[in-house]
Design an enzyme around this catalytic site. Structure first.
Site, PDB file in Angstrom:
ATOM      1  N   THR A  56       9.928   6.112  -7.918  1.00 10.96           N
ATOM      2  CA  THR A  56      10.276   4.695  -7.888  1.00 10.96           C
ATOM      3  C   THR A  56      10.369   4.186  -9.321  1.00 10.96           C
ATOM      4  O   THR A  56       9.430   4.341 -10.111  1.00 10.96           O
ATOM      5  CB  THR A  56       9.226   3.871  -7.122  1.00 10.96           C
ATOM      6  OG1 THR A  56       9.125   4.358  -5.784  1.00 10.96           O
ATOM      7  CG2 THR A  56       9.591   2.392  -7.088  1.00 10.96           C
ATOM      8  N   LEU A 110       9.844  -1.489 -12.930  1.00 10.40           N
ATOM      9  CA  LEU A 110      10.628  -2.633 -13.390  1.00 10.40           C
ATOM     10  C   LEU A 110      10.364  -2.909 -14.872  1.00 10.40           C
ATOM     11  O   LEU A 110       9.276  -2.615 -15.378  1.00 10.40           O
ATOM     12  CB  LEU A 110      10.295  -3.865 -12.550  1.00 10.40           C
ATOM     13  CG  LEU A 110      10.771  -3.798 -11.094  1.00 10.40           C
ATOM     14  CD1 LEU A 110      10.173  -4.932 -10.268  1.00 10.40           C
ATOM     15  CD2 LEU A 110      12.280  -3.819 -11.008  1.00 10.40           C
ATOM     16  N   ASP A 130       1.981  -2.769   6.971  1.00 15.02           N
ATOM     17  CA  ASP A 130       0.936  -2.703   5.942  1.00 15.02           C
ATOM     18  C   ASP A 130       1.211  -3.600   4.738  1.00 15.02           C
ATOM     19  O   ASP A 130       0.684  -3.375   3.659  1.00 15.02           O
ATOM     20  CB  ASP A 130       0.791  -1.243   5.467  1.00 15.02           C
ATOM     21  CG  ASP A 130      -0.498  -1.009   4.696  1.00 15.02           C
ATOM     22  OD1 ASP A 130      -1.546  -1.507   5.131  1.00 15.02           O
ATOM     23  OD2 ASP A 130      -0.447  -0.333   3.656  1.00 15.02           O
ATOM     24  N   ASP A 162       6.672  -0.866  -2.583  1.00 12.96           N
ATOM     25  CA  ASP A 162       5.605  -0.146  -1.891  1.00 12.96           C
ATOM     26  C   ASP A 162       5.865  -0.124  -0.378  1.00 12.96           C
ATOM     27  O   ASP A 162       5.169  -0.772   0.404  1.00 12.96           O
ATOM     28  CB  ASP A 162       4.245  -0.777  -2.196  1.00 12.96           C
ATOM     29  CG  ASP A 162       3.088   0.156  -1.830  1.00 12.96           C
ATOM     30  OD1 ASP A 162       3.357   1.324  -1.488  1.00 12.96           O
ATOM     31  OD2 ASP A 162       1.931  -0.294  -1.864  1.00 12.96           O
ATOM     32  N   GLN A 217      -3.615   4.957  -2.251  1.00 11.07           N
ATOM     33  CA  GLN A 217      -2.925   6.218  -1.973  1.00 11.07           C
ATOM     34  C   GLN A 217      -2.614   7.006  -3.242  1.00 11.07           C
ATOM     35  O   GLN A 217      -2.475   6.448  -4.325  1.00 11.07           O
ATOM     36  CB  GLN A 217      -1.623   5.920  -1.229  1.00 11.07           C
ATOM     37  CG  GLN A 217      -1.807   5.181   0.082  1.00 11.07           C
ATOM     38  CD  GLN A 217      -2.386   6.055   1.169  1.00 11.07           C
ATOM     39  OE1 GLN A 217      -1.948   7.186   1.376  1.00 11.07           O
ATOM     40  NE2 GLN A 217      -3.379   5.554   1.891  1.00 11.07           N
TER      41      GLN A 217
END
Length: 409
Positions: A222, A225, A289, A309, A107
């Site tokens: 997002t 990390l 998904d 995700d 995506q």
């Protein structure tokens, strides 16, 4: 006392003991666990509403340093996060220094670097809030607003395993293009009066870009990390084949969970219970998904399953894909703490809590009302599934006391 009366008394006693186990009131240890979980729930409720435009009260550490210190083997952020609103505000406002294509995945996304060096993943808006994604439960583009909602649901459920996410409006002409690499710049184009880009990914096409309204694009960020916590990718044992007419083993083998329990890292440690927690999480948001998942590298199965995700969620509020719950109803196991939290979120409390949490976000309203109603409806299915397992196996075999200490290095 007659035999019939004795039997009735015995049945009543057994029922009371069973209910006590279910609600963790059977003895001091259970009561202590119940009280601890209730205190944690009240603390979550008290900290749920965040202040818009919050700033750090001190400048000794940057928002990025604070958030990086939160991360541990069993949590992305701790139970007490008074700086959370300030960190999310920084994510939604800090200047973009660099923008590049996002290579991984199917995506469209972009990798951004914010002032101060913090990496973030930007997912652009592709659908209006009331758009219904038809077809398979994993169909459609990523939903940026789903990432925002999923993060706050992670807070509400008390898992604390999802990276921080916030909505953001970005001016593609003045904020993104000047910071873009040549690779990303090549994918920009104009459609009518709207600036668009199509990036680089498996399904990315020039004929199918994401477009701003004029120059302003809505999306989600997002938080990446920290590099000191490298990720390791695993194939999900309950993943789908994505091939028409071909079933995965879990879809036809009723004893599949017993086979999983014999395979590392599911034969010991917390990973299988993490899988079940995540199955509940995914069912609530409608995410079918999760074919792979991430944990921290070289963890020996001890670190958490990172709930990352989550954008293939909140696509169709009318679709309740029960197969997402397969780890729960095939293994018939659930953490005591998870069960306690779900009990406290019944009767509309779940949707109400999420609505409160999302009111802070810059792109609110984050979810259309049918998706909030779907959360409460799906929670009743989760509760019924757990109770069916309890009736078949008994609470002692269903409820697992597994409180991992979220130690930090």
């Amino acid at each position: 006392m007659k035999l019939k009366q004795r039997m009735l008394v015995l049945c009543a006693v057994l029922l009371i003991v069973g209910l006590a186990k279910i609600f963790l009131l059977d003895g001091s240890e259970g009561s202590a666990a119940s009280r601890r979980d209730l205190r944690a729930f009240r603390k979550m409720e008290a900290g749920l509403s965040l202040s818009r435009g919050a700033r750090l009260a001190h400048t000794l550490q940057s928002p990025w340093e604070i958030a990086s210190l939160w991360v541990g083997p069993r949590e992305v952020y701790p139970e007490d996060t008074p700086e959370l609103a300030a960190v999310l505000t920084a994510l939604s406002t800090t200047r973009i220094l660099r923008a590049d294509v996002g290579y991984m995945g199917t995506q469209l996304k972009a990798m951004l670097v914010l002032d101060g060096g913090q990496k973030v993943v930007f997912k652009p808006k592709r659908y209006s809030r009331d758009y219904v994604v038809e077809g398979e439960p994993y169909a459609g583009y990523d939903r940026h607003n789903a990432e925002v909602a999923a993060f706050h649901l992670d807070r509400i459920l008390g898992f604390r395993r999802a990276p921080l996410v916030v909505g953001r409006y970005i001016n593609l002409r003045t904020e993104l293009k000047p910071a873009s690499t040549d690779q990303l710049l090549k994918t920009f184009l104009t459609k009518g009066n709207n600036t668009c880009f199509y990036g680089k990914c498996f399904y990315c096409r020039e004929s199918d870009p994401a477009c701003a309204e004029g120059d302003m694009m809505e999306g989600s960020l997002t938080m990446w990390l920290p590099d000191v916590w490298p990720l390791q990718k695993h194939k999900h044992p309950w993943g789908r084949t994505y091939r028409e007419g071909k079933l995965a083993r879990w879809e036809y083998d009723e004893g599949y969970c017993e086979a999983v329990k014999k395979m590392p890292p599911y034969d010991a440690g917390p990973r299988l219970l993490d899988i079940i927690d995540t199955a509940i999480f995914d069912y609530l948001i409608g995410n079918a998904d999760r074919h792979h998942y991430e944990s921290f590298q070289d963890d020996g199965g001890a670190s958490m399953l990172i709930i990352i995700d989550n954008a293939k969620s909140f696509g169709n509020a009318a679709m309740d894909e029960r197969s997402i719950l397969a780890p729960l109803y095939q293994c018939c196991m659930i953490r005591v703490s998870t069960w306690n939290r779900l009990n406290l979120l019944q009767g509309g409390a779940l949707s109400s809590a999420l609505q409160r949490a999302l009111a802070f976000d810059p792109i609110q309203p984050v979810l259309a009302s049918p998706h909030l109603a779907a959360l409460d409806r799906r929670l009743t299915v989760v509760m019924a599934t757990v109770k069916q397992c309890m009736e078949a196996l008994g609470p002692d075999n269903m409820l697992i006391e597994d409180r991992m200490n979220p130690t930090h290095p």
